[in-house]
Motif scaffolding. Structure first.
Motif, mmCIF file in Angstrom:
data_model
loop_
_atom_site.group_PDB
_atom_site.id
_atom_site.type_symbol
_atom_site.label_atom_id
_atom_site.label_comp_id
_atom_site.label_asym_id
_atom_site.label_seq_id
_atom_site.Cartn_x
_atom_site.Cartn_y
_atom_site.Cartn_z
ATOM 1 N N THR A 80 -20.519 6.186 40.693
ATOM 2 C CA THR A 80 -21.636 5.377 40.224
ATOM 3 C C THR A 80 -22.869 5.758 41.038
ATOM 4 O OG1 THR A 80 -20.054 3.604 39.897
ATOM 5 C CG2 THR A 80 -22.391 3.034 39.696
ATOM 6 N N PRO A 81 -23.811 6.482 40.425
ATOM 7 C CA PRO A 81 -24.994 6.885 41.181
ATOM 8 C C PRO A 81 -25.915 5.698 41.469
ATOM 9 C CG PRO A 81 -25.262 7.473 38.886
ATOM 10 C CD PRO A 81 -23.883 6.891 39.013
ATOM 11 N N ASP A 82 -26.813 5.867 42.432
ATOM 12 C CA ASP A 82 -27.738 4.773 42.782
ATOM 13 C C ASP A 82 -28.753 4.519 41.667
ATOM 14 O OD1 ASP A 82 -26.442 4.714 45.144
ATOM 15 O OD2 ASP A 82 -27.960 5.836 46.277
ATOM 16 N N PHE A 83 -29.175 5.616 41.025
ATOM 17 C CA PHE A 83 -30.256 5.481 40.038
ATOM 18 C C PHE A 83 -29.924 6.194 38.743
ATOM 19 C CE2 PHE A 83 -32.282 5.298 44.190
ATOM 20 C CZ PHE A 83 -33.129 4.206 44.066
ATOM 21 N N TYR A 129 -32.047 8.310 36.148
ATOM 22 C CA TYR A 129 -33.360 8.910 35.890
ATOM 23 C C TYR A 129 -33.561 8.932 34.379
ATOM 24 C CZ TYR A 129 -36.997 12.505 35.310
ATOM 25 O OH TYR A 129 -38.112 13.197 34.935
ATOM 26 N N VAL A 184 -31.228 12.341 46.479
ATOM 27 C CA VAL A 184 -31.097 11.050 45.798
ATOM 28 C C VAL A 184 -29.897 11.114 44.858
ATOM 29 C CG1 VAL A 184 -32.212 9.441 44.186
ATOM 30 C CG2 VAL A 184 -33.579 10.632 45.921
ATOM 31 N N SER A 185 -29.084 10.079 44.891
ATOM 32 C CA SER A 185 -27.941 10.044 43.981
ATOM 33 C C SER A 185 -28.391 9.449 42.649
ATOM 34 C CB SER A 185 -26.821 9.222 44.638
ATOM 35 O OG SER A 185 -26.368 8.212 43.809
ATOM 36 N N PHE A 186 -28.394 10.326 41.639
ATOM 37 C CA PHE A 186 -28.876 9.853 40.329
ATOM 38 C C PHE A 186 -28.110 10.527 39.205
ATOM 39 C CE2 PHE A 186 -31.191 13.419 38.398
ATOM 40 C CZ PHE A 186 -31.241 14.317 39.464
ATOM 41 N N LYS A 240 -37.600 10.795 53.595
ATOM 42 C CA LYS A 240 -36.550 11.519 52.879
ATOM 43 C C LYS A 240 -37.084 12.849 52.360
ATOM 44 C CE LYS A 240 -33.358 7.867 51.878
ATOM 45 N NZ LYS A 240 -34.027 6.576 51.577
ATOM 46 N N LYS A 262 -28.214 -0.414 37.154
ATOM 47 C CA LYS A 262 -29.019 -1.474 37.780
ATOM 48 C C LYS A 262 -30.432 -0.987 38.075
ATOM 49 C CE LYS A 262 -25.664 -4.619 38.636
ATOM 50 N NZ LYS A 262 -25.006 -4.358 37.312
ATOM 51 N N LYS A 263 -30.542 0.295 38.481
ATOM 52 C CA LYS A 263 -31.855 0.791 38.898
ATOM 53 C C LYS A 263 -32.226 2.040 38.104
ATOM 54 C CE LYS A 263 -31.460 -0.797 43.658
ATOM 55 N NZ LYS A 263 -31.369 -0.351 45.064
ATOM 56 N N TYR A 266 -33.073 -4.473 34.379
ATOM 57 C CA TYR A 266 -32.993 -3.375 35.345
ATOM 58 C C TYR A 266 -34.161 -3.447 36.303
ATOM 59 C CZ TYR A 266 -30.620 -2.030 31.063
ATOM 60 O OH TYR A 266 -29.848 -2.053 29.927
#
Lengths: 437, 258
Positions: free
Chosen positions: B17-20, B22, B50-52, B133, B92-93, B116
């Motif tokens: 599950t990635p953070d974002f 895109y 970035v984990s997306f 970052k 979520k994001k 979201y």
């Protein structure tokens, strides 16, 4: 003074009756609009109303106009305290009734303060007349600002100049009469009207009384006329700006409403398990979008009556700047004129006439020129929302009439077929990764 | 450079599950100019680790153009389908490079069941810089730069300062157009105008706006919207080709990564 009191009472009652009757008509016109829930968040709404309507914060985006407008506004409110006294004097035949309750020197101070404001208001009105008619600021001379809207603005300024002048001349005559007639309380000469005294101090007591009475009657009848005039004028904003600010959209400025009548239909289409006949309360046959002014919601109609035609919206509209027919101010003015026409037709003939807002007042060419950039809504000092009306007119054109410009129909087809406004295959959606052109 | 991009479908197969998410958007996926912006932004995302994920073929148009053109029906069809997909991945994001998608996902999907946290890439990039970052070479751009506010980013969602903050770190030669921020003039593309001929008038909106940008003597016109980019690029071509380049904030940042 017996006859005077009777005449005053008759004039007063007639004008208040007329005012109430016509105000009720406007309110019932507003109620012709569709329902929309804008009663949530009362505290936030109240604070916004204080900030926008009472505090006039957005007016100051254009500081010169805001400065003079503020003076007229403060003058209008404070000088109207004096109207309370005028009404009491008129009804009971007293003279300067309030001077019985405070010392003459403090009474003199109050009236002199009112005079100070009256002078400032006078100057501001002259500045505004200058800006409109001599400096000819562009936003006051668009195509929709001819005939009545143009005269309306000038009339009200001239009216205000006359009222303030009458107030000052009355006080000048009064200060002279204080020495000649015991009916006039010896509250002393007032600071600003005393400059007018040399013009009239050679006149006889009878003539001074005539001048004083004439100005008094002119002032109060003028105010009662003004009260009734406001209802057929852009100056209705002095009352309605508060309501429009209170009921304005609290959400993000660029957020458009989602038509809930459509949501249920779309959900039904997407979910084969829903029985289309199960929803028995779905008697909603309301047309999509707006063809006429009474298809709009009541806040949009309230907006149209609150607009003072300042044209800040139109002056920042990219379509209008580049010579297109669209003018957000005209959208609001047309909405107001049309809903008034509907109201009149209903009260005369018991039903609506054959005219429509769309076609009769606003042409599709105007509706399609909007870029939805919301510069109009952002520029409006009292948070009116002309863009929402444009969107509702588009909704009618597209969903009821299928009469969008043909390029837009192509775009709709592309979305339906490929999930993108262009004619690309959805399967190529990831090509950008390797498309290093 | 090879870009590292996975679709949500691929990631969920591996139980990642990635953070974002895109949100690339239609322009970012199909328009040749906008695809470069998408690539530049992914370069930044990869650089910052970035984990997306992206939706790829499962992403339909946000529905912005349909909605603003008055086709509420078509908009809600797209929106409800997109929401169903996103909710199935438990998203979520969201980050997006398009202010129109940004606005509609953030403000208009909500009432239809899509809740979201949505970021526009200008805010997101500034966060990446501030949290170290990514590192950009400060004051590395000599050319004069100006910034054009996309309506749906600025007036619509009150994002004025973040893009300016990024530009000011890249260049000392930042100059505002006379009409900026709240008073910014639209590029002429919004409200589905991008897809139709303009009504009869005496000028084209994009030409008027591009002229304002060129009048600042800027060599680089920065913006944060693929539609503004197209309109202003066309504007420059019409007025004086080569006088300036129109770039997205993601591109100027990607070019300045150290």
């Amino acid at each position: 003074m017996y006859l005077g009191n009777v005449i005053f009472l008759i004039v007063f009652v007639i004008s208040i009756t007329f005012f109430t009757k016509n105000l009720m008509r406007i309110i019932s016109n507003i109620k012709l609009g569709r329902d929309i829930n804008r009663t949530n968040n009362k505290r936030k709404r109240f604070l916004k109303m204080i900030r926008i309507a009472l505090g006039q914060t957005k007016m100051f985006d254009r500081p010169i106009a805001a400065f003079f407008h503020l003076i007229i506004y403060i003058g209008f409110i404070i000088i109207n305290i004096e109207v309370v006294e005028i009404i009491i004097d008129g009804v009971f035949g007293t003279h300067r009734f309030l001077s019985n309750f405070i010392s003459y020197s403090s009474y003199n101070f109050f009236i002199s303060t009112f005079e100070f404001l009256a002078v400032l208001v006078l100057i501001s009105c002259v500045v505004f007349l200058y800006r409109r008619n001599i400096q000819r600021i562009k936003r006051f001379h668009s195509s929709e600002m001819t005939s009545w809207p143009k005269s309306d603005a000038n009339l009200i300024l001239i009216f205000e100049v006359l009222l303030m002048s009458a107030f000052l001349v009355m006080n000048a005559a009064d200060s002279l009469l204080q020495q000649l007639d015991s009916h006039y309380h010896a509250v002393g000469a007032f600071t600003f009207s005393s400059f007018l005294v040399p013009l009239i101090d050679h006149l006889s007591a009878e003539k001074l009384i005539f001048i004083e009475r004439f100005c008094w009657w002119f002032h109060i009848i003028g105010i009662l006329l003004f009260l009734n005039y406001v209802l057929i004028s852009k100056h209705l904003h002095i009352f309605f700006a508060f309501f429009s600010a209170y009921y304005s959209k609290l959400s993000n400025p660029s957020k458009l409403s989602n038509l809930s009548s459509i949501t249920s239909e779309v959900k039904m289409m997407l979910d084969p398990n829903i029985d289309p006949f199960s929803n028995t309360n779905n008697t909603n046959t309301e047309k999509f979008g707006a063809q006429d002014a009474d298809d709009l919601n009541w806040v949009q109609i309230l907006n149209s009556y609150s607009c003072t035609e300042c044209g800040r919206c139109t002056s920042v509209c990219p379509a209008n700047i580049t010579g297109k027919k669209l003018s957000p101010r005209k959208i609001l003015m047309d909405t107001r004129d049309r809903i008034t026409e509907i109201g009149n037709s209903i009260s005369k003939k018991k039903n609506k006439d054959e005219n429509f807002l769309l076609g009769g007042y606003i042409q599709p060419e105007e509706v399609w020129a909007c870029t939805t950039c919301n510069a109009c809504g952002d520029a409006c000092p009292i948070e009116l929302d002309p863009m929402s009306i444009i969107i509702d007119l588009r909704r009618y054109l597209v969903m009821e009439k299928s009469s969008a410009p043909s390029e837009l129909n192509t775009m709709f087809n592309n979305i339906e077929n490929n999930g993108a406004p262009w004619q690309y295959n959805l399967n190529d959606k990831m090509n950008w990764i390797n498309d290093d052109k | 450079m090879q870009l590292e991009v996975k679709t949500m479908a691929e990631l969920s197969e591996k139980n990642i599950t990635p953070d974002f998410l895109y949100w690339v958007g239609s322009a970012g996926s199909f328009d040749d100019r906008a695809k470069k912006i998408t690539r530049a932004f992914v370069k930044v995302l990869n650089y910052a680790n970035v984990s997306f994920g992206v939706l790829g073929v499962e992403e339909s148009t946000s529905g912005d153009v349909a909605k603003r053109a008055g086709n509420e029906f078509l908009f809600q069809m797209q929106a409800l389908a997109n929401i169903e997909v996103m909710n199935s991945y438990n998203i979520k994001k969201i980050i997006t490079t398009c202010p129109h998608s940004f606005n509609i996902l953030k403000n208009e999907y909500h009432d239809l069941g899509g809740n979201y946290e949505v970021n526009h890439h200008t805010e997101f990039i500034l966060d990446l810089i501030d949290s170290k970052k990514i590192t950009i070479s400060q004051n590395s751009i000599e050319d004069v730069m100006t910034y054009h506010d996309p309506c749906y980013l600025g007036r619509g969602n009150n994002i004025y300062n973040q893009p300016r903050e990024i530009i000011k770190r890249l260049s000392k030669n930042f100059i505002e157009m006379p009409r900026n921020k709240r008073n910014s003039l639209c590029c002429g593309a919004g409200g589905a105008q991008m897809f139709k001929e303009a009504e009869k008038g005496n000028a084209e909106i994009n030409i008027v706006r591009t002229q304002e940008a060129l009048d600042t003597k800027s060599k680089i016109i920065v913006t944060g919207c693929p539609f503004c980019n197209t309109m202003m690029t066309d504007g420059v071509k019409n007025i004086n080709e080569g006088a300036a380049f129109v770039k997205d904030i993601a591109e100027v940042v990607a070019e300045s990564l150290i």
